[in-house]
Design an enzyme around this catalytic site. Structure first.
Site, short mmCIF file in Angstrom:
data_model
loop_
_atom_site.label_atom_id
_atom_site.label_comp_id
_atom_site.label_asym_id
_atom_site.label_seq_id
_atom_site.Cartn_x
_atom_site.Cartn_y
_atom_site.Cartn_z
N CYS A 23 -67.15 18.90 -36.06
CA CYS A 23 -65.71 19.25 -35.57
C CYS A 23 -65.51 20.63 -35.39
O CYS A 23 -66.53 21.81 -35.29
CB CYS A 23 -65.04 19.29 -37.31
SG CYS A 23 -65.36 17.72 -37.95
N CYS A 51 -83.57 21.38 -40.06
CA CYS A 51 -83.81 20.17 -39.36
C CYS A 51 -84.89 20.31 -38.47
O CYS A 51 -85.64 19.66 -38.24
CB CYS A 51 -82.70 20.08 -38.31
SG CYS A 51 -82.53 21.49 -37.09
N CYS A 75 -76.20 28.14 -39.23
CA CYS A 75 -76.94 26.87 -38.46
C CYS A 75 -77.53 27.37 -37.24
O CYS A 75 -76.83 28.05 -36.33
CB CYS A 75 -75.76 26.01 -38.10
SG CYS A 75 -76.62 24.58 -36.99
N SER A 92 -76.29 22.87 -21.60
CA SER A 92 -76.73 23.85 -22.50
C SER A 92 -78.27 24.30 -21.85
O SER A 92 -78.68 25.24 -22.27
CB SER A 92 -77.11 23.37 -23.85
OG SER A 92 -77.57 22.12 -23.94
N ASP A 140 -82.51 21.08 -24.25
CA ASP A 140 -82.17 21.67 -25.27
C ASP A 140 -82.76 21.10 -26.71
O ASP A 140 -83.21 21.90 -27.49
CB ASP A 140 -80.71 21.90 -25.89
CG ASP A 140 -80.02 20.21 -25.65
OD1 ASP A 140 -80.19 19.51 -26.68
OD2 ASP A 140 -79.14 20.14 -24.76
#
Length: 492
Positions: free
Chosen positions: A18, A459, A258, A305, A368
């Site tokens: 979001c 992650c 993050c 990216s 990426d």
């Protein structure tokens, strides 16, 4: 880059959930400013868009499925008259259906007063919170954790008659990642989870005309606001006629912003926690060239990216950079499904090689990330079909080994290619001549400012900064774990 962008398909990229945007600016067209802010943040969510505006007495909301420019026009913006606004652009996580009810901002009633809430992130104790609220008579219209948060704030506020108490109490009982903007009829609030996982920054309009809150600084730039600072982890900031006031809602915990914002999520012209995203990506390419050199004729970046990192790789390696892949910038998320024959084209719906540039060349291709590997496999084959002599794939993030529970759409662990294959097996399956990922230390070094508070790298490492409930962990095929050793279950 999301190449599986059609209904029913699983994206082969980590997808940001979001974007949030808020304005407090008496005398300004806050709905229009919010619309432009959401357009600047459109890369963070393309499923739905919404704006809520307060005029001092009540709140009006307009939201629908689609891109910002599909949801809003001159007439709909003109109907949103007021001086405080919050906006939202949504990308749903796996399992969350696209619906008007799930679109944000969410509206909640506190006696006769309405509030509008827009949330970026994911709460990990949603089920427990929802069950408790339902047991107390609260009704829900959607299955989102954001509505749970809005209802929790509304319930406590109704009991205490003080909105900041409602926000504070909700922050004490919810866990997970949240960067939130909330509008009452006459005030704008911004608050962030105690680890600061998802980004949220504050800007000021020229001549003290008002305040702006945005997921990224590019949202501030488009409306002419100057960056002031980030919302601190655990902080509640209020903007109203008295100006800006801030207080600590809950104690800050171990900082865990993050780190993938710098790899892919954020726009390159944004600054996250004081760090230039563009410069971090250039640094990633430079570091990757040091860690994984290869003999080649050209360096290509996968748009968008991968391009800054490809330039960094080229500069460090001395191999020329070339624009060898063209992106169709008008094929984004869509609700119009292609035919089956077109779907089989896969990545070509978004990217197309330039044979005149790459034919006969040994290529270093910078991307990426690799999640499931399907896109990378298609990319390599596409470049070979265009005449590339060799394709050496270089990835400017470490191997994605663990699911994210904090607002990013990832598969269960057994569907992450790096969790099920060795590097050699991945290289063979993808079809590249060689494959290498930047190291986690290299990724950290790409954001060089030692004053940066700290990252969430779950992650890549599996080190989760916030408790993962056991049921959620089992569903994603991993053992519940937490960096501070607490139990997996989060108490209400």
């Amino acid at each position: 880059m999301s190449t599986s962008a059609f209904p029913g398909e699983r994206p082969d990229r980590l997808e940001e959930e979001c974007a949030v945007f808020g304005v407090f600016a008496p005398g300004e067209d806050v709905a229009r400013m919010t619309c432009f802010g959401l357009q600047a943040l459109q890369h963070r969510g393309q499923e739905s868009a919404g704006i809520a505006v307060g005029d001092g007495d009540t709140i009006m909301v307009a939201k629908d499925l689609g891109l910002v420019t599909q949801v809003f026009d001159e007439a709909s913006l003109a109907a949103l008259d007021g001086y405080v606004a919050v906006g939202h652009a949504r990308y749903s996580t796996s399992g969350a259906a696209a619906s008007w009810e799930a679109a944000q901002p969410h509206i909640s009633a506190i006696d006769e007063v309405l509030i509008a809430l827009a949330h970026n992130g994911t709460l990990v104790n949603t089920n427990e919170m929802r069950a408790r609220l339902v047991g107390e008579g609260v009704q829900f219209r959607s299955g989102t954790d954001s509505e749970v948060l809005a209802k929790a704030i509304g319930q406590v506020t109704q009991e205490t008659h003080h909105l900041r108490n409602g926000i504070r109490r909700a922050m004490e009982v919810v866990t997970g990642a949240y960067a939130v903007v909330l509008a009452s009829p006459d005030s704008l609030y911004a608050f962030r989870d105690p680890n600061g996982i998802r980004p949220l920054c504050i800007g000021q309009l020229p001549d003290d005309r008002g305040w702006v809150v945005s997921s990224e600084t590019c949202g501030l730039d488009i409306v002419g606001a100057s960056y002031v600072r980030d919302v601190a982890p655990g902080e509640i900031v209020r903007f109203n006629a008295a100006g800006m006031t801030a207080e600590q809602g809950v104690p800050a915990l171990k900082p865990a912003a993050c780190i993938f914002e710098y790899v892919y999520f954020a726009r390159p012209d944004s600054v996250i926690d004081g760090q230039s995203v563009y410069q971090a990506r250039r640094n990633l390419g430079r570091i990757l060239a040091q860690e994984a050199p290869v003999g080649a004729d050209l360096v290509l970046g996968v748009p968008d990216s991968g391009v800054p990192s490809a330039m960094g790789y080229a500069t460090e390696s001395g191999i020329p950079y070339a624009d060898g892949i063209v992106k169709n910038r008008y094929v984004g998320r869509t609700f119009i499904q292609p035919t089956q024959a077109m779907r089989q084209l896969g990545i070509r719906l978004k990217l197309n090689p330039l044979p005149s540039v790459i034919r006969g060349k040994r290529l270093v291709v910078i991307d990426d990330s690799i999640v499931r590997g399907n896109t990378s496999k298609q990319l390599v084959q596409m470049l070979r079909d265009a005449g590339a002599a060799e394709v050496h794939l270089r990835i400017v993030s470490p191997e994605v080994l663990w699911p994210c529970f904090y607002g990013i759409d990832t598969d269960t662990r057994d569907q992450l290619i790096a969790a099920t294959m060795t590097l050699e097996q991945m290289n063979e399956w993808i079809g590249s001549d060689s494959l290498a990922f930047v190291s986690l230390d290299g990724l950290r070094a790409s954001v060089p400012d030692v004053s940066h508070p700290g990252f969430c790298e779950a992650c890549f490492s599996g080190d989760y900064p916030v408790n993962i409930p056991e049921a959620m962990a089992k569903k994603s095929n991993l053992d519940a774990r937490c960096s501070d050793g607490r139990s997996a279950e989060t108490p209400l």
